[in-house]
Design a protein around this motif. Structure first.
Motif, short mmCIF file in Angstrom:
data_model
loop_
_atom_site.label_atom_id
_atom_site.label_comp_id
_atom_site.label_asym_id
_atom_site.label_seq_id
_atom_site.Cartn_x
_atom_site.Cartn_y
_atom_site.Cartn_z
N MET A 181 0.84 -1.18 0.00
CA MET A 181 0.00 0.00 0.00
C MET A 181 0.89 1.24 0.00
SD MET A 181 -2.92 0.96 2.71
CE MET A 181 -2.60 2.44 3.61
N THR A 182 0.67 2.13 -0.96
CA THR A 182 1.42 3.37 -1.00
C THR A 182 0.50 4.53 -0.67
OG1 THR A 182 0.98 3.65 -3.35
CG2 THR A 182 3.00 2.51 -2.77
N ILE A 183 1.04 5.46 0.06
CA ILE A 183 0.26 6.64 0.42
C ILE A 183 0.68 7.77 -0.52
CG2 ILE A 183 -0.19 8.34 2.22
CD1 ILE A 183 0.42 6.14 4.25
N ARG A 184 -0.28 8.30 -1.22
CA ARG A 184 0.01 9.39 -2.14
C ARG A 184 -0.29 10.70 -1.43
NH1 ARG A 184 -3.65 6.75 -6.20
NH2 ARG A 184 -2.53 4.84 -6.62
N ALA A 185 0.71 11.51 -1.29
CA ALA A 185 0.55 12.80 -0.63
C ALA A 185 -0.12 13.80 -1.58
CB ALA A 185 1.89 13.33 -0.18
N VAL A 186 -0.81 14.74 -1.00
CA VAL A 186 -1.41 15.82 -1.78
C VAL A 186 -0.39 16.94 -1.84
CG1 VAL A 186 -3.33 17.43 -1.91
CG2 VAL A 186 -3.70 15.17 -0.96
N ALA A 187 -0.11 17.40 -3.05
CA ALA A 187 0.92 18.43 -3.24
C ALA A 187 0.48 19.76 -2.63
CB ALA A 187 1.20 18.61 -4.72
N PHE A 188 1.37 20.38 -1.89
CA PHE A 188 1.11 21.68 -1.32
C PHE A 188 2.35 22.54 -1.45
CE2 PHE A 188 2.86 19.18 2.12
CZ PHE A 188 3.75 20.04 2.72
N SER A 189 2.18 23.83 -1.25
CA SER A 189 3.32 24.74 -1.27
C SER A 189 3.10 25.82 -0.23
CB SER A 189 3.50 25.35 -2.67
OG SER A 189 2.31 26.02 -3.06
N LYS A 190 4.16 26.53 0.11
CA LYS A 190 4.07 27.61 1.08
C LYS A 190 3.37 28.79 0.43
CE LYS A 190 6.69 30.25 4.32
NZ LYS A 190 6.97 29.81 5.65
N CYS A 191 2.45 29.37 1.16
CA CYS A 191 1.66 30.49 0.64
C CYS A 191 2.29 31.81 1.06
CB CYS A 191 0.23 30.38 1.18
SG CYS A 191 -0.87 31.65 0.52
N ARG A 192 2.08 32.84 0.28
CA ARG A 192 2.60 34.16 0.61
C ARG A 192 1.92 34.77 1.84
NH1 ARG A 192 1.97 37.39 -4.79
NH2 ARG A 192 -0.06 36.48 -4.50
N CYS A 193 0.77 34.24 2.25
CA CYS A 193 0.08 34.77 3.43
C CYS A 193 0.76 34.35 4.72
CB CYS A 193 -1.39 34.36 3.44
SG CYS A 193 -1.70 32.63 3.78
N GLY A 194 1.74 33.42 4.62
CA GLY A 194 2.49 33.00 5.79
C GLY A 194 2.14 31.61 6.29
N LYS A 195 1.08 31.04 5.77
CA LYS A 195 0.70 29.69 6.18
C LYS A 195 1.58 28.68 5.44
CE LYS A 195 -3.98 30.67 7.54
NZ LYS A 195 -3.63 31.15 8.81
N GLU A 196 1.92 27.61 6.14
CA GLU A 196 2.85 26.61 5.59
C GLU A 196 2.24 25.83 4.43
OE1 GLU A 196 6.40 24.83 5.13
OE2 GLU A 196 6.01 26.36 6.63
#
Length: 78
Positions: A1-16
């Motif tokens: 079983m592989t866990i596929r992560a959801v792609a995210f990036s750091k936002c300019r508003c300061g949230k990770e």
């Protein structure tokens, strides 16, 4: 079983974690809720666990997860 992560990036508003579109944020919300539910089941109770309830779009156009309900947000904003 592989866990596929959801792609995210750091936002300019300061949230990770920022998601590019609403569909990806909805997928991330589902995964986060499932993760919290599994953690609660292992622990025997969900008491004390923070659980994400919804997602919202910030002023910079990215989407973020939050545990704050819409009612709480509207009460705090109003």
């Amino acid at each position: 079983m592989t866990i596929r992560a959801v792609a995210f990036s750091k936002c300019r508003c300061g949230k990770e974690r920022g998601y590019d579109d609403e569909r990806v944020a909805a997928k991330a919300l589902g995964r986060a809720q499932a993760k919290r539910d599994r953690a609660g089941a292992r622990k025997g109770t969900r008491r004390g666990l923070c659980r994400e309830n919804r997602f919202y779009q910030c002023d910079y156009g990215m989407w973020h997860l939050t545990s704050q309900s819409r009612t709480e947000y509207l009460g705090a904003a109003g």
